[in-house]
Design a protein around this motif. Structure first.
Motif, PDB file in Angstrom:
ATOM      1  N   SER A  28     -28.421 -11.868  49.052  1.00 38.26           N
ATOM      2  CA  SER A  28     -29.139 -12.855  48.246  1.00 38.26           C
ATOM      3  C   SER A  28     -30.639 -12.575  48.307  1.00 38.26           C
ATOM      4  O   SER A  28     -31.138 -11.944  49.249  1.00 38.26           O
ATOM      5  CB  SER A  28     -28.848 -14.264  48.766  1.00 38.26           C
ATOM      6  OG  SER A  28     -29.371 -14.432  50.070  1.00 38.26           O
ATOM      7  N   SER A  87     -32.484 -13.541  51.507  1.00 37.92           N
ATOM      8  CA  SER A  87     -32.142 -12.934  52.795  1.00 37.92           C
ATOM      9  C   SER A  87     -32.825 -11.596  53.044  1.00 37.92           C
ATOM     10  O   SER A  87     -32.571 -10.956  54.064  1.00 37.92           O
ATOM     11  CB  SER A  87     -30.624 -12.738  52.883  1.00 37.92           C
ATOM     12  OG  SER A  87     -30.201 -11.694  52.024  1.00 37.92           O
ATOM     13  N   THR A 143     -23.729 -15.844  56.452  1.00 37.87           N
ATOM     14  CA  THR A 143     -22.531 -16.093  55.649  1.00 37.87           C
ATOM     15  C   THR A 143     -22.223 -14.814  54.880  1.00 37.87           C
ATOM     16  O   THR A 143     -23.019 -14.354  54.060  1.00 37.87           O
ATOM     17  CB  THR A 143     -22.741 -17.265  54.687  1.00 37.87           C
ATOM     18  OG1 THR A 143     -23.926 -17.043  53.908  1.00 37.87           O
ATOM     19  CG2 THR A 143     -22.895 -18.566  55.468  1.00 37.87           C
ATOM     20  N   ASP A 169     -21.102 -13.148  42.551  1.00 34.56           N
ATOM     21  CA  ASP A 169     -21.639 -14.368  41.937  1.00 34.56           C
ATOM     22  C   ASP A 169     -22.132 -15.348  43.005  1.00 34.56           C
ATOM     23  O   ASP A 169     -23.203 -15.956  42.854  1.00 34.56           O
ATOM     24  CB  ASP A 169     -20.560 -15.018  41.076  1.00 34.56           C
ATOM     25  CG  ASP A 169     -21.057 -16.285  40.397  1.00 34.56           C
ATOM     26  OD1 ASP A 169     -21.996 -16.196  39.593  1.00 34.56           O
ATOM     27  OD2 ASP A 169     -20.508 -17.365  40.684  1.00 34.56           O
ATOM     28  N   LEU A 170     -21.383 -15.487  44.085  1.00 34.38           N
ATOM     29  CA  LEU A 170     -21.790 -16.396  45.165  1.00 34.38           C
ATOM     30  C   LEU A 170     -23.089 -15.924  45.817  1.00 34.38           C
ATOM     31  O   LEU A 170     -23.940 -16.734  46.183  1.00 34.38           O
ATOM     32  CB  LEU A 170     -20.679 -16.504  46.204  1.00 34.38           C
ATOM     33  CG  LEU A 170     -19.424 -17.262  45.768  1.00 34.38           C
ATOM     34  CD1 LEU A 170     -18.324 -17.121  46.813  1.00 34.38           C
ATOM     35  CD2 LEU A 170     -19.738 -18.733  45.512  1.00 34.38           C
ATOM     36  N   LYS A 216     -16.028 -15.189  54.325  1.00 35.61           N
ATOM     37  CA  LYS A 216     -15.244 -15.670  53.180  1.00 35.61           C
ATOM     38  C   LYS A 216     -14.645 -14.464  52.486  1.00 35.61           C
ATOM     39  O   LYS A 216     -15.338 -13.462  52.258  1.00 35.61           O
ATOM     40  CB  LYS A 216     -16.120 -16.446  52.196  1.00 35.61           C
ATOM     41  CG  LYS A 216     -15.369 -16.948  50.959  1.00 35.61           C
ATOM     42  CD  LYS A 216     -16.295 -17.696  50.023  1.00 35.61           C
ATOM     43  CE  LYS A 216     -15.557 -18.190  48.778  1.00 35.61           C
ATOM     44  NZ  LYS A 216     -14.481 -19.150  49.102  1.00 35.61           N
ATOM     45  N   GLN A 240     -25.451 -14.090  44.310  1.00 33.94           N
ATOM     46  CA  GLN A 240     -26.524 -14.301  43.334  1.00 33.94           C
ATOM     47  C   GLN A 240     -26.946 -15.763  43.258  1.00 33.94           C
ATOM     48  O   GLN A 240     -28.115 -16.066  43.004  1.00 33.94           O
ATOM     49  CB  GLN A 240     -26.069 -13.805  41.962  1.00 33.94           C
ATOM     50  CG  GLN A 240     -25.937 -12.292  41.879  1.00 33.94           C
ATOM     51  CD  GLN A 240     -25.331 -11.822  40.569  1.00 33.94           C
ATOM     52  OE1 GLN A 240     -24.742 -12.607  39.816  1.00 33.94           O
ATOM     53  NE2 GLN A 240     -25.450 -10.537  40.292  1.00 33.94           N
ATOM     54  N   ARG A 241     -26.014 -16.673  43.496  1.00 28.40           N
ATOM     55  CA  ARG A 241     -26.321 -18.103  43.468  1.00 28.40           C
ATOM     56  C   ARG A 241     -26.814 -18.621  44.809  1.00 28.40           C
ATOM     57  O   ARG A 241     -27.129 -19.804  44.947  1.00 28.40           O
ATOM     58  CB  ARG A 241     -25.072 -18.877  43.050  1.00 28.40           C
ATOM     59  CG  ARG A 241     -24.688 -18.674  41.590  1.00 28.40           C
ATOM     60  CD  ARG A 241     -23.251 -19.087  41.320  1.00 28.40           C
ATOM     61  NE  ARG A 241     -22.962 -20.424  41.871  1.00 28.40           N
ATOM     62  CZ  ARG A 241     -21.747 -20.856  42.183  1.00 28.40           C
ATOM     63  NH1 ARG A 241     -20.701 -20.052  42.035  1.00 28.40           N
ATOM     64  NH2 ARG A 241     -21.565 -22.073  42.653  1.00 28.40           N
ATOM     65  N   GLY A 242     -26.897 -17.747  45.819  1.00 28.47           N
ATOM     66  CA  GLY A 242     -27.386 -18.160  47.125  1.00 28.47           C
ATOM     67  C   GLY A 242     -26.367 -18.897  47.962  1.00 28.47           C
ATOM     68  O   GLY A 242     -26.708 -19.468  49.007  1.00 28.47           O
ATOM     69  N   LYS A 243     -25.085 -18.871  47.554  1.00 25.06           N
ATOM     70  CA  LYS A 243     -24.035 -19.527  48.328  1.00 25.06           C
ATOM     71  C   LYS A 243     -23.565 -18.662  49.496  1.00 25.06           C
ATOM     72  O   LYS A 243     -22.975 -19.161  50.447  1.00 25.06           O
ATOM     73  CB  LYS A 243     -22.836 -19.855  47.423  1.00 25.06           C
ATOM     74  CG  LYS A 243     -23.180 -20.748  46.229  1.00 25.06           C
ATOM     75  CD  LYS A 243     -23.661 -22.122  46.680  1.00 25.06           C
ATOM     76  CE  LYS A 243     -23.883 -23.034  45.477  1.00 25.06           C
ATOM     77  NZ  LYS A 243     -24.374 -24.381  45.894  1.00 25.06           N
ATOM     78  N   LEU A 244     -23.778 -17.356  49.399  1.00 30.75           N
ATOM     79  CA  LEU A 244     -23.551 -16.413  50.486  1.00 30.75           C
ATOM     80  C   LEU A 244     -24.822 -15.610  50.681  1.00 30.75           C
ATOM     81  O   LEU A 244     -25.528 -15.309  49.716  1.00 30.75           O
ATOM     82  CB  LEU A 244     -22.401 -15.454  50.164  1.00 30.75           C
ATOM     83  CG  LEU A 244     -20.974 -15.996  50.134  1.00 30.75           C
ATOM     84  CD1 LEU A 244     -20.019 -14.911  49.635  1.00 30.75           C
ATOM     85  CD2 LEU A 244     -20.545 -16.491  51.510  1.00 30.75           C
ATOM     86  N   GLN A 245     -25.097 -15.242  51.934  1.00 35.93           N
ATOM     87  CA  GLN A 245     -26.272 -14.407  52.183  1.00 35.93           C
ATOM     88  C   GLN A 245     -26.018 -12.947  51.845  1.00 35.93           C
ATOM     89  O   GLN A 245     -26.931 -12.225  51.456  1.00 35.93           O
ATOM     90  CB  GLN A 245     -26.703 -14.542  53.643  1.00 35.93           C
ATOM     91  CG  GLN A 245     -27.307 -15.892  53.987  1.00 35.93           C
ATOM     92  CD  GLN A 245     -27.437 -16.063  55.486  1.00 35.93           C
ATOM     93  OE1 GLN A 245     -26.461 -16.328  56.172  1.00 35.93           O
ATOM     94  NE2 GLN A 245     -28.642 -15.902  55.989  1.00 35.93           N
TER      95      GLN A 245
END
Length: 282
Positions: free
Chosen positions: A260, A263, A96, A136-137, A127, A139-144
């Motif tokens: 992230s 990863s 991602t 931010d995404l 994305k 750091q929050r693990g929402k994106l690799q």
């Protein structure tokens, strides 16, 4: 004896040319600055002349260096593609990836097709969003991983290229002399939006926002139409824009590849990071 281009020397040269500093290139390549210098000297011996102009702050390409950079870009791509065909087609996974709108076309058109061809079993999911939202995404693990822009010198990032932000306006309209100053600004969580507004307020200039948009094309269209000025990468200035003087100088920024924490041992993400290092251009 016929001269031979060593692919490792070429890769070192590309890193130095892309980043503009020996020390930063050495850090990215996991080599000492001395080793990088030796690589460049060996490549210059093969090329038959100086490839880089050097000073205490940065390096720039000579005419011979520009020729070599252009002629070896496809060589690196072919080399890595051949190795992938020989050894790596078994690799499978899912990545991602986040990319800001202003760099999405380059990444999608010029980098990802070669990566996808080399690693056909790796699924890419993309994305687009402003740089700080993508950070931010990640750091929050929402994106690799993500490609983002940020002020130069921030820690924990793999630098892809340095960039110089410049103020731009339309070619035939004196928008920059207006008071308040009309701006086309990027969406919230974009580093250029922050730099624009803070620098103008600090200099005492009044401003009004004509356009706020996450779309780089909308920003450019607004400037070219003579409705506002904005801040963009120098390499993205079009023929229908002019670089403006007399406004606050914005320091260099850098385009970086962030990932992230989960990863760092992901082989597919490691290979994508290498592809970004090798082929990202402005």
């Amino acid at each position: 004896m016929t001269a031979i281009l060593d692919i490792e020397l070429v890769r070192t040269f590309h890193a130095v040319a892309r980043i503009g500093k020996f020390s930063a290139a050495a850090e990215q390549l996991h080599k000492s600055p001395a080793a990088v210098s030796v690589h460049i000297q060996r490549l210059e011996a093969v090329a038959g002349g100086r490839l880089l102009n050097r000073d205490n702050q940065s390096v720039s390409l000579t005419a011979l260096g520009r020729r070599l950079l252009l002629s070896t870009t496809e060589l690196l791509s072919t080399h890595d593609r051949v190795l992938a065909d020989l050894h790596g087609t078994h690799l499978a996974g899912r990545i991602t990836l986040g990319v800001p709108d202003e760099y999405a076309v380059h990444v999608i058109r010029d980098i990802l097709p070669t990566f996808a061809a080399a690693w056909p079993n790796v699924v890419l999911e993309l994305k687009t969003a402003p740089s700080y939202a993508l950070r931010d995404l990640v750091q929050r693990g929402k994106l690799q991983a993500a490609v983002i822009a940020q002020p130069k010198g921030q820690p924990s990032a793999q630098v892809l290229v340095l960039t110089t932000p410049v103020w731009v306006g339309p070619t035939h309209t004196a928008v920059a002399s207006m008071d308040p100053l009309p701006l086309a600004v990027h969406a919230a969580q974009c580093p250029y939006r922050q730099a624009m507004i803070e620098s103008l307020k600090h200099s005492g200039r009044r401003l009004r926002v004509v356009l706020e948009s996450p779309s780089n094309q909308a920003i450019k269209a607004c400037v070219e139409a003579g409705l506002a000025i904005s801040l963009i990468d120098r390499a993205m200035v079009t023929d229908n824009m002019q670089i403006l003087d007399g406004l606050p100088v914005i320091p260099e920024h850098e385009i970086v590849f962030v990932r992230s924490s989960s990863s760092h041992d992901d082989e597919a993400v490691n290979l994508l990071a290498q592809a970004m290092q090798q082929h990202f251009r402005l």
